[in-house]
Design a protein around this motif. Structure first.
Motif, PDB file in Angstrom:
ATOM      1  N   LEU A   1       9.923   1.491 -32.457  1.00 10.55           N
ATOM      2  CA  LEU A   1      11.239   1.495 -33.099  1.00 10.55           C
ATOM      3  C   LEU A   1      11.801   0.078 -33.222  1.00 10.55           C
ATOM      4  CD1 LEU A   1      13.599   3.174 -34.203  1.00 10.55           C
ATOM      5  CD2 LEU A   1      14.482   3.324 -31.864  1.00 10.55           C
ATOM      6  N   ILE A   2      11.693  -0.691 -32.141  1.00 12.05           N
ATOM      7  CA  ILE A   2      12.188  -2.073 -32.162  1.00 12.05           C
ATOM      8  C   ILE A   2      11.408  -2.900 -33.186  1.00 12.05           C
ATOM      9  CG2 ILE A   2      12.382  -4.200 -30.812  1.00 12.05           C
ATOM     10  CD1 ILE A   2      14.500  -2.156 -30.148  1.00 12.05           C
ATOM     11  N   SER A   3      10.082  -2.692 -33.218  1.00 11.13           N
ATOM     12  CA  SER A   3       9.255  -3.430 -34.178  1.00 11.13           C
ATOM     13  C   SER A   3       9.651  -3.098 -35.608  1.00 11.13           C
ATOM     14  CB  SER A   3       7.772  -3.107 -33.952  1.00 11.13           C
ATOM     15  OG  SER A   3       7.374  -3.477 -32.660  1.00 11.13           O
ATOM     16  N   PHE A   4       9.919  -1.787 -35.850  1.00  5.75           N
ATOM     17  CA  PHE A   4      10.305  -1.375 -37.198  1.00  5.75           C
ATOM     18  C   PHE A   4      11.643  -1.994 -37.597  1.00  5.75           C
ATOM     19  CE2 PHE A   4      12.195   1.665 -40.211  1.00  5.75           C
ATOM     20  CZ  PHE A   4      11.190   1.675 -41.182  1.00  5.75           C
ATOM     21  N   ILE A   5      12.599  -1.993 -36.659  1.00  6.73           N
ATOM     22  CA  ILE A   5      13.923  -2.570 -36.946  1.00  6.73           C
ATOM     23  C   ILE A   5      13.815  -4.066 -37.192  1.00  6.73           C
ATOM     24  CG2 ILE A   5      16.192  -3.042 -35.954  1.00  6.73           C
ATOM     25  CD1 ILE A   5      15.998  -0.344 -34.525  1.00  6.73           C
ATOM     26  N   LEU A   6      13.010  -4.746 -36.367  1.00  7.22           N
ATOM     27  CA  LEU A   6      12.854  -6.192 -36.522  1.00  7.22           C
ATOM     28  C   LEU A   6      12.166  -6.538 -37.837  1.00  7.22           C
ATOM     29  CD1 LEU A   6      11.866  -7.288 -32.896  1.00  7.22           C
ATOM     30  CD2 LEU A   6      14.055  -7.647 -34.060  1.00  7.22           C
ATOM     31  N   SER A   7      11.156  -5.712 -38.193  1.00  2.17           N
ATOM     32  CA  SER A   7      10.461  -5.982 -39.452  1.00  2.17           C
ATOM     33  C   SER A   7      11.400  -5.769 -40.647  1.00  2.17           C
ATOM     34  CB  SER A   7       9.223  -5.087 -39.580  1.00  2.17           C
ATOM     35  OG  SER A   7       9.591  -3.721 -39.605  1.00  2.17           O
ATOM     36  N   ASN A   8      12.259  -4.759 -40.571  1.00  4.66           N
ATOM     37  CA  ASN A   8      13.253  -4.541 -41.624  1.00  4.66           C
ATOM     38  C   ASN A   8      14.233  -5.701 -41.707  1.00  4.66           C
ATOM     39  OD1 ASN A   8      13.444  -1.707 -43.119  1.00  4.66           O
ATOM     40  ND2 ASN A   8      12.436  -1.411 -41.144  1.00  4.66           N
ATOM     41  N   ALA A   9      14.660  -6.160 -40.519  1.00  2.00           N
ATOM     42  CA  ALA A   9      15.597  -7.285 -40.489  1.00  2.00           C
ATOM     43  C   ALA A   9      14.951  -8.538 -41.075  1.00  2.00           C
ATOM     44  CB  ALA A   9      16.047  -7.547 -39.050  1.00  2.00           C
ATOM     45  N   TYR A  10      13.669  -8.736 -40.761  1.00  2.00           N
ATOM     46  CA  TYR A  10      12.953  -9.901 -41.296  1.00  2.00           C
ATOM     47  C   TYR A  10      12.850  -9.817 -42.821  1.00  2.00           C
ATOM     48  CZ  TYR A  10       9.117 -13.190 -42.106  1.00  2.00           C
ATOM     49  OH  TYR A  10       8.338 -14.209 -42.568  1.00  2.00           O
ATOM     50  N   TYR A  11      12.617  -8.587 -43.305  1.00  2.90           N
ATOM     51  CA  TYR A  11      12.558  -8.414 -44.752  1.00  2.90           C
ATOM     52  C   TYR A  11      13.913  -8.703 -45.403  1.00  2.90           C
ATOM     53  CZ  TYR A  11      12.386  -6.221 -49.320  1.00  2.90           C
ATOM     54  OH  TYR A  11      12.493  -6.000 -50.664  1.00  2.90           O
ATOM     55  N   GLN A  12      14.975  -8.156 -44.786  1.00  2.00           N
ATOM     56  CA  GLN A  12      16.303  -8.338 -45.376  1.00  2.00           C
ATOM     57  C   GLN A  12      16.720  -9.806 -45.384  1.00  2.00           C
ATOM     58  OE1 GLN A  12      17.925  -6.042 -46.838  1.00  2.00           O
ATOM     59  NE2 GLN A  12      16.983  -4.145 -46.112  1.00  2.00           N
ATOM     60  N   VAL A  13      16.351 -10.542 -44.307  1.00  2.78           N
ATOM     61  CA  VAL A  13      16.798 -11.929 -44.179  1.00  2.78           C
ATOM     62  C   VAL A  13      15.949 -12.881 -45.011  1.00  2.78           C
ATOM     63  CG1 VAL A  13      17.063 -13.847 -42.547  1.00  2.78           C
ATOM     64  CG2 VAL A  13      17.804 -11.531 -41.917  1.00  2.78           C
ATOM     65  N   LYS A  14      14.655 -12.670 -45.064  1.00  3.13           N
ATOM     66  CA  LYS A  14      13.779 -13.674 -45.684  1.00  3.13           C
ATOM     67  C   LYS A  14      12.930 -13.118 -46.825  1.00  3.13           C
ATOM     68  CE  LYS A  14      10.347 -17.220 -44.572  1.00  3.13           C
ATOM     69  NZ  LYS A  14       9.526 -17.866 -43.541  1.00  3.13           N
ATOM     70  N   LEU A  15      12.165 -12.069 -46.532  1.00  7.66           N
ATOM     71  CA  LEU A  15      11.168 -11.613 -47.509  1.00  7.66           C
ATOM     72  C   LEU A  15      11.808 -11.101 -48.794  1.00  7.66           C
ATOM     73  CD1 LEU A  15       8.439  -9.785 -45.375  1.00  7.66           C
ATOM     74  CD2 LEU A  15       8.410 -12.089 -46.335  1.00  7.66           C
ATOM     75  N   LYS A  16      12.970 -10.459 -48.684  1.00  5.33           N
ATOM     76  CA  LYS A  16      13.594  -9.910 -49.889  1.00  5.33           C
ATOM     77  C   LYS A  16      13.934 -11.021 -50.890  1.00  5.33           C
ATOM     78  CE  LYS A  16      17.611  -7.800 -49.575  1.00  5.33           C
ATOM     79  NZ  LYS A  16      18.639  -6.744 -49.358  1.00  5.33           N
ATOM     80  N   ARG A  17      14.445 -12.141 -50.376  1.00  2.00           N
ATOM     81  CA  ARG A  17      14.772 -13.277 -51.259  1.00  2.00           C
ATOM     82  C   ARG A  17      13.506 -13.871 -51.877  1.00  2.00           C
ATOM     83  NH1 ARG A  17      16.734 -16.118 -47.710  1.00  2.00           N
ATOM     84  NH2 ARG A  17      15.100 -17.698 -47.456  1.00  2.00           N
TER      85      ARG A  17
ATOM     86  N   ILE B   1       4.778   6.493 -22.763  1.00  2.00           N
ATOM     87  CA  ILE B   1       5.011   7.016 -24.112  1.00  2.00           C
ATOM     88  C   ILE B   1       6.367   6.551 -24.639  1.00  2.00           C
ATOM     89  CG2 ILE B   1       5.377   9.120 -25.451  1.00  2.00           C
ATOM     90  CD1 ILE B   1       3.312  10.477 -23.595  1.00  2.00           C
ATOM     91  N   MET B   2       7.376   6.555 -23.772  1.00  2.00           N
ATOM     92  CA  MET B   2       8.697   6.069 -24.175  1.00  2.00           C
ATOM     93  C   MET B   2       8.651   4.582 -24.542  1.00  2.00           C
ATOM     94  SD  MET B   2      10.985   8.445 -24.300  1.00  2.00           S
ATOM     95  CE  MET B   2       9.653   9.393 -25.040  1.00  2.00           C
ATOM     96  N   ILE B   3       7.865   3.827 -23.789  1.00  2.00           N
ATOM     97  CA  ILE B   3       7.701   2.401 -24.109  1.00  2.00           C
ATOM     98  C   ILE B   3       7.054   2.234 -25.478  1.00  2.00           C
ATOM     99  CG2 ILE B   3       6.428   0.300 -23.484  1.00  2.00           C
ATOM    100  CD1 ILE B   3       6.908   1.053 -20.554  1.00  2.00           C
ATOM    101  N   MET B   4       6.034   3.082 -25.770  1.00  2.00           N
ATOM    102  CA  MET B   4       5.371   3.016 -27.073  1.00  2.00           C
ATOM    103  C   MET B   4       6.360   3.330 -28.197  1.00  2.00           C
ATOM    104  SD  MET B   4       1.798   4.939 -26.157  1.00  2.00           S
ATOM    105  CE  MET B   4       1.404   5.127 -27.892  1.00  2.00           C
ATOM    106  N   ILE B   5       7.139   4.409 -27.999  1.00  2.00           N
ATOM    107  CA  ILE B   5       8.097   4.791 -29.038  1.00  2.00           C
ATOM    108  C   ILE B   5       9.182   3.734 -29.196  1.00  2.00           C
ATOM    109  CG2 ILE B   5       9.864   6.498 -29.654  1.00  2.00           C
ATOM    110  CD1 ILE B   5       8.121   8.611 -28.254  1.00  2.00           C
ATOM    111  N   PHE B   6       9.700   3.265 -28.081  1.00  2.00           N
ATOM    112  CA  PHE B   6      10.759   2.258 -28.131  1.00  2.00           C
ATOM    113  C   PHE B   6      10.250   0.965 -28.759  1.00  2.00           C
ATOM    114  CE2 PHE B   6      13.183  -1.220 -26.130  1.00  2.00           C
ATOM    115  CZ  PHE B   6      14.465  -0.851 -26.524  1.00  2.00           C
ATOM    116  N   SER B   7       9.016   0.570 -28.389  1.00  2.00           N
ATOM    117  CA  SER B   7       8.440  -0.648 -28.965  1.00  2.00           C
ATOM    118  C   SER B   7       8.241  -0.503 -30.468  1.00  2.00           C
ATOM    119  CB  SER B   7       7.106  -0.971 -28.285  1.00  2.00           C
ATOM    120  OG  SER B   7       7.272  -1.182 -26.910  1.00  2.00           O
TER     121      SER B   7
END
Length: 459
Positions: A21-37, A13-19
């Motif tokens: 969370l990491i996926s959400f952070i990475l997707s946000n970072a991807y949006y900020q770096v590329k998709l937003k522009r 369960i911790m792996i699911m939550i951590f994964s």
């Protein structure tokens, strides 16, 4: 959290939550770096198309046109040169746009509010319903200047889908946790059974059987565990039998020695009788000595399994030496000896292999009848050497052949006590031949004789 089940479930369960969370952070970072522009560029292009269309069609109603654009999923702010503001589509949640921004757009600059929107970790700019999170382009309509600010209406675009997505996300998380708990129980259950079975074996219960029928690693482990339990049961039975045999085989000569020593203390016995008693005591001492020597040899064999002194062994030479060593016993029993010993060499431990030939020959002499025969034949093949020792002794039945290599097992307990054996000789033979990656075959017929065939690889 001591049980494996709770640990496994918690970690999963911790792996699911951590994964997640990491996926959400990475997707946000991807949006900020590329998709937003990229989104900013798309909205800017669409805004210019709207402005160009309005500029090139001065007869249309500007208000109706932007109401239409707002209805299809956009939020719009139109600022006139005089500073008046008109909103179309759904309202902005936050409308704090600096006046200088409107003036810059009215003067022909483009406002890239989407690409310049502040970074936010948990709420991306794509979903921020703020006027600053829009694109502004200049618009000229009927010789008047306007500043057009526009952004997609995310709520309208998703409509009620975001609620559905929320429920789907929540249900998927709950189902994932439920399935993790069920699958963990499915995985841990056989391990618990194995743990209980291990405790049973530790307490000496080797008859335990596991009802685990799976075709995975746990199933294979359970099958191996059951096989191990059967072998341990057999070893335990042999151990008890071994202890019983050792006790009996040591106690018998000790009792005889004690009895005859008591007789020697009797002054009424004649000198001849005393000499007979002394001869029996010596015989029993020799029995004990032979038994201890063979037990030590077995112990040596076990310790040398990985430390054999491998050299070139002259098999024919060793056999001739053994025959010469026991020539007196062969003649004493009137046995006719014949042998065929061509030259043959192999790689092995000389001292251990000598014990093999010695035990086989003494066995053939011991259990042979008076005036019987012994035939030894050495055959050299391309990859192996075969040595057969055939006698015309008491022979063995099928049940005895099956156990002939067990330690302390003796097939005929009524044989001549003067040549009493220890029941260790053939066990020694089998152990040494196994160490040399060879085989020992036995063919026998009750009352007619026995033949042992040793097959050893040359290397």
């Amino acid at each position: 959290m001591k049980s494996l089940y709770s640990k496994f479930a918690f970690i999963t369960i911790m792996i699911m939550i951590f994964s997640g969370l990491i996926s959400f952070i990475l997707s946000n970072a991807y949006y900020q770096v590329k998709l937003k522009r990229e989104n900013d560029e798309k909205i800017t292009n669409f805004a210019f198309e709207i402005a160009n269309f309005a500029s090139s069609h001065p007869l249309i109603s500007l208000e109706d046109y932007f109401n239409h654009i707002g209805a299809i999923g956009y939020q719009i702010l139109l600022v006139s040169g005089e500073g008046s503001k008109q909103y179309f589509g759904s309202t902005f949640r936050v409308k704090d746009l600096p006046e200088t921004t409107s003036e810059k757009v009215l003067n022909g600059e483009v406002y890239h509010g989407v690409s310049h929107f502040p970074h936010k970790t948990f709420v991306t700019g794509f979903f921020a319903n703020e006027l600053k999170n829009s694109v502004g382009v200049p618009l000229e309509y009927q010789n008047k200047r306007y500043a057009l600010f526009i952004r997609p209406d995310i709520k309208l675009m998703f409509n009620e889908m975001h609620i559905l997505f929320g429920w789907l996300l929540m249900i998927s998380i709950l189902l994932s946790i439920l399935l993790v708990l069920i699958s963990t129980k499915y995985l841990v259950k056989p391990i618990r059974k194995l743990n209980l079975a291990t405790k049973e074996i530790a307490e000496g219960n080797f008859s335990i059987r596991l009802d685990i029928d799976r075709r995975d690693e746990l199933g294979y482990l359970a099958a191996s565990f059951t096989t191990m339990a059967k072998k341990l049961a057999k070893v335990d039975m042999l151990r008890k039998e071994l202890i019983s045999n050792i006790t009996h085989d040591i106690q018998t000569p000790l009792t005889n020695i004690k009895g005859y020593l008591n007789l020697l203390e009797d002054d009424s016995k004649s000198e001849q009788e005393k000499q007979q008693y002394i001869h029996v005591v010596h015989s029993e001492v020799n029995r004990l000595s032979n038994m201890t020597k063979q037990l030590l040899l077995l112990s040596t064999i076990e310790s040398k399994r990985d430390l054999m002194e491998v050299t070139t062994v002259d098999v024919a030479g060793q056999l001739k030496s053994v025959i010469h060593q026991y020539q007196w016993r062969i003649l004493d029993k009137g046995i006719m000896m014949s042998y065929s010993l061509p030259d043959a060499v192999i790689k092995g431990d000389q001292s251990l292999l000598y014990s093999v030939w010695e035990n086989l020959l003494t066995n053939a002499i011991k259990y042979n009848r008076e005036n019987g025969t012994i035939d030894i034949e050495l055959t050299e093949l391309e990859q192996q050497v075969e040595v057969s020792v055939k006698d015309t002794g008491i022979g063995l039945n099928a049940k005895e052949v099956a156990r002939i290599f067990d330690r302390f097992y003796r097939a005929d307990t009524s044989r001549d006590r003067s040549v009493e054996g220890t029941g260790l000789g053939l066990s020694i033979v089998k152990s040494i031949v196994d160490m040399h990656h060879g085989k020992v075959n036995v063919t026998s017929q009750k009352g007619k004789g026995t033949m042992f065939t040793v097959i050893l690889p040359k290397k």
